[in-house]
Design a protein around this motif. Structure first.
Motif, PDB file in Angstrom:
ATOM      1  N   VAL A 126      19.257  60.584 -12.798  1.00  0.00           N
ATOM      2  CA  VAL A 126      19.196  59.819 -11.708  1.00  0.00           C
ATOM      3  C   VAL A 126      17.515  59.109 -11.617  1.00  0.00           C
ATOM      4  CG1 VAL A 126      18.918  59.934  -8.988  1.00  0.00           C
ATOM      5  CG2 VAL A 126      20.609  61.428 -10.465  1.00  0.00           C
TER       6      VAL A 126
ATOM      7  N   HIS B  40      25.765  54.379  -1.138  1.00  0.00           N
ATOM      8  CA  HIS B  40      24.535  54.141  -1.716  1.00  0.00           C
ATOM      9  C   HIS B  40      24.390  53.131  -2.812  1.00  0.00           C
ATOM     10  CE1 HIS B  40      20.182  54.438  -2.678  1.00  0.00           C
ATOM     11  NE2 HIS B  40      20.622  55.008  -3.955  1.00  0.00           N
TER      12      HIS B  40
ATOM     13  N   MET C  36      20.242  61.208   2.139  1.00  0.00           N
ATOM     14  CA  MET C  36      20.343  62.152   0.989  1.00  0.00           C
ATOM     15  C   MET C  36      19.104  62.915   0.575  1.00  0.00           C
ATOM     16  SD  MET C  36      22.620  59.940  -1.903  1.00  0.00           S
ATOM     17  CE  MET C  36      21.735  58.598  -1.912  1.00  0.00           C
TER      18      MET C  36
ATOM     19  N   ILE D 243      14.812  49.959 -10.176  1.00  0.00           N
ATOM     20  CA  ILE D 243      13.873  49.633  -9.176  1.00  0.00           C
ATOM     21  C   ILE D 243      12.893  48.626  -9.608  1.00  0.00           C
ATOM     22  CG2 ILE D 243      12.298  50.586  -7.221  1.00  0.00           C
ATOM     23  CD1 ILE D 243      14.160  52.544  -6.902  1.00  0.00           C
TER      24      ILE D 243
ATOM     25  N   LEU E  49       8.408  55.168   0.931  1.00  0.00           N
ATOM     26  CA  LEU E  49       8.949  53.931   0.388  1.00  0.00           C
ATOM     27  C   LEU E  49       9.676  53.087   1.714  1.00  0.00           C
ATOM     28  CD1 LEU E  49      11.289  54.930  -2.633  1.00  0.00           C
ATOM     29  CD2 LEU E  49       9.816  52.698  -2.336  1.00  0.00           C
TER      30      LEU E  49
ATOM     31  N   GLY F 238      32.008  58.766  -6.130  1.00  0.00           N
ATOM     32  CA  GLY F 238      30.965  58.102  -6.671  1.00  0.00           C
ATOM     33  C   GLY F 238      31.014  56.635  -6.902  1.00  0.00           C
TER      34      GLY F 238
ATOM     35  N   PHE G 269      17.607  56.214 -14.080  1.00  0.00           N
ATOM     36  CA  PHE G 269      18.137  55.093 -13.845  1.00  0.00           C
ATOM     37  C   PHE G 269      17.503  54.362 -12.580  1.00  0.00           C
ATOM     38  CE2 PHE G 269      21.797  57.379 -12.071  1.00  0.00           C
ATOM     39  CZ  PHE G 269      21.510  57.011 -10.628  1.00  0.00           C
ATOM     40  N   HIS G 270      16.766  54.822 -11.629  1.00  0.00           N
ATOM     41  CA  HIS G 270      16.214  54.331 -10.603  1.00  0.00           C
ATOM     42  C   HIS G 270      14.739  53.828 -11.435  1.00  0.00           C
ATOM     43  CE1 HIS G 270      18.646  56.705  -7.831  1.00  0.00           C
ATOM     44  NE2 HIS G 270      18.308  55.735  -7.114  1.00  0.00           N
TER      45      HIS G 270
ATOM     46  N   TYR H 234      28.293  63.704   2.295  1.00  0.00           N
ATOM     47  CA  TYR H 234      27.314  63.540   1.079  1.00  0.00           C
ATOM     48  C   TYR H 234      27.754  62.785   0.093  1.00  0.00           C
ATOM     49  CZ  TYR H 234      23.048  64.126  -2.140  1.00  0.00           C
ATOM     50  OH  TYR H 234      22.259  64.220  -2.886  1.00  0.00           O
TER      51      TYR H 234
ATOM     52  N   ALA I  58       9.937  59.228  -0.345  1.00  0.00           N
ATOM     53  CA  ALA I  58      11.031  58.392   0.090  1.00  0.00           C
ATOM     54  C   ALA I  58      10.788  57.812   1.470  1.00  0.00           C
ATOM     55  CB  ALA I  58      12.502  59.108   0.215  1.00  0.00           C
TER      56      ALA I  58
ATOM     57  N   PHE J   5      10.335  59.646  -7.361  1.00  0.00           N
ATOM     58  CA  PHE J   5      11.312  59.745  -8.516  1.00  0.00           C
ATOM     59  C   PHE J   5      10.619  60.387  -9.623  1.00  0.00           C
ATOM     60  CE2 PHE J   5      12.999  56.085  -6.276  1.00  0.00           C
ATOM     61  CZ  PHE J   5      14.559  56.452  -6.047  1.00  0.00           C
TER      62      PHE J   5
ATOM     63  N   ARG K  90      23.059  66.213 -10.564  1.00  0.00           N
ATOM     64  CA  ARG K  90      23.263  64.842  -9.867  1.00  0.00           C
ATOM     65  C   ARG K  90      24.353  65.177  -8.874  1.00  0.00           C
ATOM     66  NH1 ARG K  90      25.994  59.688 -12.762  1.00  0.00           N
ATOM     67  NH2 ARG K  90      25.630  58.433 -11.011  1.00  0.00           N
ATOM     68  N   ARG K  91      24.432  64.812  -7.672  1.00  0.00           N
ATOM     69  CA  ARG K  91      25.348  64.761  -6.718  1.00  0.00           C
ATOM     70  C   ARG K  91      25.649  66.017  -6.169  1.00  0.00           C
ATOM     71  NH1 ARG K  91      29.944  60.738  -9.987  1.00  0.00           N
ATOM     72  NH2 ARG K  91      28.611  58.848  -9.739  1.00  0.00           N
TER      73      ARG K  91
ATOM     74  N   PHE L 262      26.582  59.216  -1.221  1.00  0.00           N
ATOM     75  CA  PHE L 262      25.930  58.622  -2.425  1.00  0.00           C
ATOM     76  C   PHE L 262      26.856  57.563  -3.059  1.00  0.00           C
ATOM     77  CE2 PHE L 262      27.891  62.776  -4.216  1.00  0.00           C
ATOM     78  CZ  PHE L 262      28.740  61.943  -5.184  1.00  0.00           C
TER      79      PHE L 262
ATOM     80  N   MET M  30      19.443  65.369 -12.556  1.00  0.00           N
ATOM     81  CA  MET M  30      18.459  64.603 -11.726  1.00  0.00           C
ATOM     82  C   MET M  30      17.588  63.838 -12.725  1.00  0.00           C
ATOM     83  SD  MET M  30      18.439  64.312  -8.668  1.00  0.00           S
ATOM     84  CE  MET M  30      19.511  64.909  -7.436  1.00  0.00           C
TER      85      MET M  30
HETATM   86  C1  HEM Z   1      14.757  52.948  -2.378  1.00  0.00           C
HETATM   87  C2  HEM Z   1      14.479  54.190  -2.746  1.00  0.00           C
HETATM   88  C3  HEM Z   1      15.774  54.819  -3.242  1.00  0.00           C
HETATM   89  C4  HEM Z   1      16.106  56.261  -3.177  1.00  0.00           C
HETATM   90  C5  HEM Z   1      15.194  57.293  -2.269  1.00  0.00           C
HETATM   91  C6  HEM Z   1      17.121  56.647  -3.758  1.00  0.00           C
HETATM   92  C7  HEM Z   1      17.811  57.943  -3.823  1.00  0.00           C
HETATM   93  C8  HEM Z   1      19.129  58.277  -4.580  1.00  0.00           C
HETATM   94  C9  HEM Z   1      19.565  59.406  -4.374  1.00  0.00           C
HETATM   95  C10 HEM Z   1      18.896  60.665  -3.911  1.00  0.00           C
HETATM   96  C11 HEM Z   1      20.852  59.363  -5.155  1.00  0.00           C
HETATM   97  C12 HEM Z   1      21.693  60.560  -5.451  1.00  0.00           C
HETATM   98  C13 HEM Z   1      21.470  61.396  -6.401  1.00  0.00           C
HETATM   99  C14 HEM Z   1      22.333  62.441  -6.442  1.00  0.00           C
HETATM  100  O1  HEM Z   1      23.641  62.452  -5.753  1.00  0.00           O
HETATM  101  O2  HEM Z   1      22.113  63.555  -6.812  1.00  0.00           O
HETATM  102  C15 HEM Z   1      20.658  58.060  -5.651  1.00  0.00           C
HETATM  103  C16 HEM Z   1      22.050  57.826  -6.152  1.00  0.00           C
HETATM  104  C17 HEM Z   1      22.042  56.366  -7.132  1.00  0.00           C
HETATM  105  N1  HEM Z   1      21.226  55.306  -6.832  1.00  0.00           N
HETATM  106 FE1  HEM Z   1      19.600  55.390  -5.500  1.00  0.00          FE
HETATM  107  N2  HEM Z   1      17.741  55.270  -4.286  1.00  0.00           N
HETATM  108  C18 HEM Z   1      16.868  54.425  -3.875  1.00  0.00           C
HETATM  109  C19 HEM Z   1      17.104  53.041  -4.471  1.00  0.00           C
HETATM  110  C20 HEM Z   1      18.133  52.544  -5.197  1.00  0.00           C
HETATM  111  C21 HEM Z   1      18.272  51.259  -5.847  1.00  0.00           C
HETATM  112  C22 HEM Z   1      17.424  50.346  -5.551  1.00  0.00           C
HETATM  113  C23 HEM Z   1      19.366  51.107  -6.553  1.00  0.00           C
HETATM  114  C24 HEM Z   1      20.028  50.193  -7.476  1.00  0.00           C
HETATM  115  C25 HEM Z   1      19.583  48.996  -7.577  1.00  0.00           C
HETATM  116  C26 HEM Z   1      19.915  52.442  -6.697  1.00  0.00           C
HETATM  117  C27 HEM Z   1      21.096  52.984  -7.330  1.00  0.00           C
HETATM  118  C28 HEM Z   1      21.756  54.063  -7.222  1.00  0.00           C
HETATM  119  C29 HEM Z   1      22.711  54.507  -7.852  1.00  0.00           C
HETATM  120  C30 HEM Z   1      23.960  53.657  -8.928  1.00  0.00           C
HETATM  121  C31 HEM Z   1      23.171  55.692  -7.669  1.00  0.00           C
HETATM  122  C32 HEM Z   1      24.326  56.610  -8.055  1.00  0.00           C
HETATM  123  C33 HEM Z   1      25.346  56.710  -7.048  1.00  0.00           C
HETATM  124  C34 HEM Z   1      26.444  57.783  -7.476  1.00  0.00           C
HETATM  125  O3  HEM Z   1      26.092  59.030  -7.838  1.00  0.00           O
HETATM  126  O4  HEM Z   1      27.707  57.501  -7.593  1.00  0.00           O
HETATM  127  N3  HEM Z   1      19.124  53.458  -5.531  1.00  0.00           N
HETATM  128  N4  HEM Z   1      20.072  57.403  -5.252  1.00  0.00           N
END
Ligand code: HEM
Ligand SMILES: [Cu+2]
Lengths: 198, 647
Positions: free
Chosen positions: B411, B100, B76, B419, B500, B163, B414-415, B93, B497, B462, B475-476, B97, B408
């Motif tokens: 986003v 993920h 992503m 995290i 990381l 989602g 919550f990260h 995409y 990223a 972030f 977002r998304r 997400f 964003m």
């Molecule tokens: C390790 C590095 C991580 C990166 C680089 C990352 C990056 C992202 C990105 C780019 C999105 C999408 C935002 C969008 O669609 O606009 C996202 C969504 C999300 N991330 Fe992460 N993330 C990471 C770790 C985590 C972790 C550890 C968790 C939870 C424990 C998490 C939970 C979520 C959730 C719940 C969403 C929303 C998904 C949705 O839109 O349905 N992420 N993340």
């Protein structure tokens, strides 16, 4: 296994105690489950779109028989546990058998009822109201079905092994489950059928 | 049969991934056969009922999922790194997400926590086992096969794409016609049942199996946090069960719960989902608080400051967590009164959370701090989580939320809580308890390298997202044009990223390196610990404690070391153990077939496997295996060996 003779058989070991306690917690989860289903039903109750509403399809007759069967079976499972505490294996088995047969009767009537509804054009797919009705009743019905199978399994074990700490524990937990189904039914009877027919 | 439904149509990327999955699977099968490890795998792992081994399997699976979810995240970030990128298309995409989010929360964070609690809780309360060892294995295998079911969606039939919150009508058959969301409802359902069983199991374990003398207010803080978490699980998961069942009925049987016509109500889904979903984030975050509390106390060489207020703040958080769910959809037209109520309850959570933060700070104050890897994660957690919390309060204001809703900014927020509040905690806990389980420490230097990579890159990834959100990037959104000006910050975030990812690779390398080269520990207490898990040997013998300890004080093991309050009095006797069983594994496998059949509406296999499930359950009920005894001599010999004495 340490057996504590001062307590009823189903509570006599630490493992048995834990199982009963764990089952109570599980029933807490079951309460949350049915509470959610009831909430869904209450949200949906007036959303019958172009399909039939509750008062148009509910019939008091079969529901009263269902209620009678389930309430009596809650009584007989109580008698079974009572017999168990006195060590009367045969009486216990008879009461359990009666309980399960009444459960089966309940299920038979519920299935017939479902057939009638579908026959009248009230299906799971018809409207939000009917979807929630079928899922609420169906979940309870599935619990009774599961209870029937479970109870039968326990009866086989009782028949083979007699009343011992393990089978007593299982039977007692089963009785808790069965009473719980009865309580849920009372809610269904009052808030789905009686309220729906008023 | 229509074989087309099983096919996933994709770009080279997907086919490449498919081939690598197939090759890896073949590699594992060949390897196991070549080294004749099938029997070992089956006897020692697949059939085990030992809470420590089950915990280790949970953690391994969670680490695997961390990489799966991490690759999704990288894809992503790469896709949005520059304007008009053509790496993923819109549908792909969406799938990425969705999986993920799902995988990170449900198949990574939560199982990691459950894994740690499996390993540690019985030890911390001085017990020989959990209350229901066989059920514990059932929990694990249901989780595992649920996770696998979600993962194969990627190669068979297509992944969910609406989602992780699967809002209706987006997730309905009409708008999401592939089987992806069928997988969603069934995979989550199967693993969710496993989680519920864990909840029951650990409540009984903690309430009924504590060592003599360990009153509730003498329990270690991690145990407290796990107890409260499991109470939340028991009340929240049934709501998810219902929501997923209704989703399945809508999608597979054509019912009308969340439809737009025929009396359905899409907002019902949003409510049900978040009544479970909000408490869910506390299910991962409260044990994390528990882990940090243990680590702060150990490495400051002090009692945890404000023990009682820590406990009460967790209880208050758990109650409030059920009263805030509607803050996830302020903008979906629910009226001012409703929004105000949820706004206030949400902000109220900041109070008990603040209490905890101050307690940790006061514990540090005047402590003799040692900066070990677990401690570094703990120290980094405090400020980073606070940023997440402050932005959370910003989002909690309903009127302001109309501005950053679904951008964003969210986003980033919550990260910033998830995290540090979950991932750093499990990593810290992993480093902290690793020597207990395996008998040697992870290398500190490599650990610190990984730490700095992860912490710095996290912020690089972030922090820019806050600004992107305020600039209006939603977002998304899978791509954007040059004129928006989102390009540079997204590129920065992508660089983060990558950093990381490097950090996590170092972490894994550390496990490998330390396994080969780190010296073994014979004390059982490498960190100078305070709680009971350090009072037994490492690696932990099957029976945990040769003699069940008797507890008099809060940090019982510390009191033994400092005030000479002895834990053990009796002499060693034979120990009762449960026998291994393959039935939980088989049950999980049949559940997998059952779920898969339902996903594709294959009714005959579904009915057969449904019956199979009942048969295995009956077989478990009829099982009369009462376990076995380890003789006293064997226990004594094991104890000596673990302490490095020659027998
Ligand atoms: C390790 C590095 C991580 C990166 C680089 C990352 C990056 C992202 C990105 C780019 C999105 C999408 C935002 C969008 O669609 O606009 C996202 C969504 C999300 N991330 Fe992460 N993330 C990471 C770790 C985590 C972790 C550890 C968790 C939870 C424990 C998490 C939970 C979520 C959730 C719940 C969403 C929303 C998904 C949705 O839109 O349905 N992420 N993340
Ligand atoms: Cu929330």
């Amino acid at each position: 296994m340490k057996i504590d003779a001062s307590k009823p058989l189903e509570y006599s070991t630490e493992e048995n105690n834990n199982k009963i306690f764990g089952f109570w917690i599980f029933l807490g989860a079951e309460i949350a489950l049915f509470a959610t289903l009831f909430t869904v039903y209450f949200v949906m109750v007036n959303r019958f779109a172009s399909g039939p509403s509750g008062p148009e399809i509910f019939e008091i007759g079969p529901v009263l028989i269902e209620t009678f069967l389930l309430l009596s079976s809650s009584f007989t499972i109580g008698l079974a546990v009572h017999a168990m505490r006195h060590g009367y294996k045969k009486a216990m088995m008879v009461f359990m058998a009666i309980t399960l047969l009444m459960g089966l009767g309940f299920l038979g009537i519920e299935i017939m009822e479902f057939f009638t509804y579908v026959h009248e054009g009230a299906t799971l797919q018809t409207s939000g109201f009917l979807s929630s009705l079928f899922v609420l009743l169906g979940t309870h019905g599935a619990h009774v079905t599961f209870g029937f199978l479970w109870g039968t399994g326990i009866m086989i074990q009782l028949w083979r092994q007699g009343i011992n700490p393990a089978t007593a524990n299982k039977s007692f937990i089963f009785s808790l489950y069965w009473h719980f189904l009865d309580v849920v039914w009372i809610f269904i009877f009052s808030f789905v059928y009686l309220k729906g027919m008023m | 049969m229509d074989l087309e439904r099983f096919k996933v149509h994709g770009e080279p990327l997907i086919y490449g991934a498919m081939i690598s999955i197939v090759l890896a699977t073949i590699g594992i099968i060949v390897g196991l056969t070549y080294f004749k490890k099938w029997g070992y795998l089956w006897r020692e792992w697949l059939t085990t009922v030992d809470h420590k081994k089950i915990g280790v399997m949970y953690i391994l699976a969670a680490l695997l999922m961390l990489f799966r979810g991490g690759i999704d995240a990288m894809m992503m970030r790469l896709q949005t790194a520059a304007p008009e990128m053509k790496f993923l298309d819109a549908q792909h995409y969406n799938e990425v997400f969705t999986t993920h989010g799902l995988i990170m929360i449900l198949f990574m964070a939560m199982p990691f926590i459950i894994g740690l609690m499996n390993v540690i809780i019985p030890l911390q309360i001085g017990a020989r086992d959990v209350a229901f060892p066989r059920l514990n294995a059932v929990s694990f295998w249901l989780f595992f096969f649920g996770a696998m079911l979600l993962n194969i969606s990627f190669v068979i039939g297509g992944s969910p794409d609406a989602g992780w919150s699967a809002y209706f009508p987006l997730a309905s058959l009409e708008f999401s016609p592939t089987v992806g969301n069928n997988y969603y409802s069934l995979a989550l359902q199967i693993s969710g049942i496993g989680t519920l069983i864990t909840g029951v199991n650990f409540i009984v374990t903690i309430l009924k199996m504590r060592a003599p003398g360990m009153k509730l207010m003498k329990m270690p803080m991690f145990t407290w946090s796990v107890l409260i978490t499991n109470v939340i699980i028991v009340f929240a998961f049934p709501v998810l069960t219902v929501a997923l069942a209704l989703m399945m009925f809508d999608r597979i049987f054509g019912s009308q719960f969340f439809t737009m016509a025929n009396g359905g109500m899409d907002m019902l889904w949003a409510n049900l989902f978040w009544v479970w979903g909000h408490p869910e984030v506390y299910i991962v975050v409260l044990p994390a608080f528990g882990i940090y509390s243990e680590i702060v106390a150990t490495f400051s060489k002090k009692n945890l400051y404000g023990y009682t207020s820590m406990v009460f703040s967790m209880i208050i958080i758990s109650l409030l967590s059920f009263l805030v769910w509607a803050h996830h959809f302020y903008t979906m037209g629910q009226g001012v009164m409703v929004n105000s109520f949820f706004s206030i309850t949400t902000m109220a959570i900041a109070v008990p959370t603040g209490v905890k933060i101050f307690n940790w700070l006061f514990t540090l104050r005047k402590g003799r701090i040692s900066f070990t890897t677990p401690m570094l994660y703990t120290l980094a957690f405090i400020p980073i989580f606070t940023i997440g919390g402050v932005t959370g309060v910003m989002l909690a204001m309903a009127s302001a939320d109309y501005q950053y809703h679904n951008t964003m900014f969210l986003v980033a927020h919550f990260h910033y809580v998830l995290i540090p509040g979950a991932v750093f905690a499990v990593i810290a806990g992993f480093h902290y308890w690793f020597p207990k389980v395996f008998g040697f420490r992870l290398n500190e230097r490599l650990g610190k390298h990984a730490f700095w990579w992860i912490i710095i890159s996290f912020n690089v990834t972030f922090f820019p997202l806050f600004f992107l959100g305020l600039m209006g990037m939603t977002r998304r959104m899978y791509t954007y044009s040059e004129e928006t000006g989102f390009g540079p910050l997204n590129m920065l975030s992508f660089a983060g990223a990558v950093g990381l990812a490097i950090g996590f690779v170092i972490l894994v390398y550390n496990i490998y390196w330390s396994t080969r080269y780190m010296p073994r520990d014979t004390t059982g207490d490498p960190w100078d610990g305070r709680t009971l898990e350090w009072a037994t040997n490492s690696p932990i013998p099957a029976y945990n404690f040769a003699v069940v300890p008797k507890v008099q004080t809060r940090d019982a093991f510390w009191s033994q070391k400092v005030d000479n309050i002895q834990l053990y009095e009796e002499k060693i006797t034979k120990i009762h153990m449960p026998s291994n069983t393959g039935k939980p594994f088989i049950l999980g496998a049949i559940f997998f077939v059952f779920g898969f059949s339902l996903v594709f509406s294959l009714w005959i296999p579904a009915i057969l496997s449904g019956i199979g499930i009942l048969i295995v359950m009956a077989a478990m009920s009829f099982d009369r295996d009462h376990g076995f005894y380890i003789p006293a001599e064997e226990v004594i010999a094991t104890e000596k060996k673990l302490r490095g004495e020659t027998v």
